[in-house]
Scaffold this motif. Structure first.
Motif, short mmCIF file in Angstrom:
data_model
loop_
_atom_site.label_atom_id
_atom_site.label_comp_id
_atom_site.label_asym_id
_atom_site.label_seq_id
_atom_site.Cartn_x
_atom_site.Cartn_y
_atom_site.Cartn_z
N LYS A 58 97.12 35.18 31.42
CA LYS A 58 96.53 35.61 30.14
C LYS A 58 97.13 34.82 28.97
CE LYS A 58 94.06 38.49 27.56
NZ LYS A 58 94.49 38.12 26.22
N ILE A 59 98.45 34.60 29.01
CA ILE A 59 99.10 33.84 27.94
C ILE A 59 98.53 32.43 27.87
CG2 ILE A 59 101.27 32.78 27.22
CD1 ILE A 59 102.70 35.28 28.33
N GLU A 61 95.67 31.31 28.96
CA GLU A 61 94.29 31.39 28.52
C GLU A 61 94.20 31.54 27.00
OE1 GLU A 61 90.73 34.66 28.88
OE2 GLU A 61 91.89 34.24 30.69
N ASP A 62 95.06 32.41 26.46
CA ASP A 62 95.06 32.63 25.01
C ASP A 62 95.51 31.37 24.26
OD1 ASP A 62 94.26 35.20 25.43
OD2 ASP A 62 96.24 36.11 25.14
N GLY A 65 92.82 28.92 24.17
CA GLY A 65 91.86 29.40 23.19
C GLY A 65 92.23 29.00 21.77
N LEU A 66 93.51 29.09 21.44
CA LEU A 66 93.97 28.68 20.11
C LEU A 66 93.75 27.19 19.89
CD1 LEU A 66 97.36 30.64 19.78
CD2 LEU A 66 95.20 31.13 18.62
N PRO A 73 99.43 26.30 18.96
CA PRO A 73 100.22 27.46 19.39
C PRO A 73 101.72 27.17 19.37
CG PRO A 73 99.24 26.40 21.29
CD PRO A 73 98.68 25.70 20.08
#
Length: 234
Positions: A58-59, A61-62, A65-66, A73
């Motif tokens: 999840k990290i 992926e996020d 996304g940024l 990030p």
């Protein structure tokens, strides 16, 4: 190009790149060695297959996304499955290239030992703070620089009241000369152990204690302070 390639291949960090579907398209020698795989075995495999848990998936992926939103990030931590088991890596992520050839480049540094060291230090700090014994830190001038909960319970002064005061705070007047001799012995030998001595409390009581004092030394052997562990014998 050859110079940059050599720098990447010789790096002690894991360096890898992902395509826009988060599949592996490159990994340097350190990364392949860490995973115990060859380039052919990682090529075009989803990055999530090498991550140790869903939280890391999840990290990542996020963070991707940024990047897609045009933001940079901050470094983030991922759990990666390696040939030595699960390790924690501090990771930075950047985008290179232009459509249709965009890749996400990751640089990952193993911080597992740092995390374990931090945990051990936190454990020791908790043990020190909540110990029933008084644990007192002094600088070379014998000024109190640390004062745990056990010291407050034993002597009555709070941490705020004690820190910054001379160690004479807890030493009866008639014991000052002996305390001076004790410190000189610590300077000479590095430690005095289990000496039974009287000490005074905030309310003026004299209590019998067992004291061990250790010289704290830096890497070159210079004394930068003293640590005293005191047990109440009353």
């Amino acid at each position: 190009e050859e110079r940059y390639k050599q720098i990447v291949e010789d790096s002690g960090d894991i360096i890898f790149s992902l395509d826009t579907e988060a599949r592996m398209v490159y990994m340097n020698a350190r990364g392949l060695e860490t995973l115990g795989l060859t380039h052919g075995e990682v090529y075009l495999r989803p990055c999530r297959e090498f991550l140790a848990d869903e939280a890391s998936e999840k990290i990542l992926e996020d963070m991707i996304g940024l990047i897609r939103e045009g933001r940079s990030p901050s470094p983030f931590d991922l759990s990666i499955e390696t040939s030595r088991g699960t390790r924690i890596y501090r990771t930075t992520l950047a985008r290179i290239g232009e459509p249709p050839r965009i890749e996400f480049v990751c640089i990952a540094r193993d911080i597992s030992e740092e995390i374990e060291k931090s945990k051990r230090l936190q454990l020791l700090a908790n043990i020190e703070h909540y110990s029933a014994d008084a644990i007192i830190g002094l600088d070379t001038d014998r000024t109190i620089i640390s004062w745990n909960h056990g010291a407050t319970m034993m002597f009555g002064w709070s941490e705020d009241e004690a820190v910054g005061k001379p160690a004479l705070l807890i030493i009866p007047d008639e014991e000052i000369a002996e305390a001076d001799r004790m410190i000189e012995e610590v300077r000479r030998t590095g430690m005095v152990r289990d000496l039974e001595v009287p000490r005074k409390t905030k309310d003026g009581r004299i209590i019998d204690v067992l004291i061990t004092i250790t010289a704290m030394k830096d890497k070159v052997g210079r004394i930068y302070g003293f640590s005293a562990i005191i047990k109440d014998l009353t």
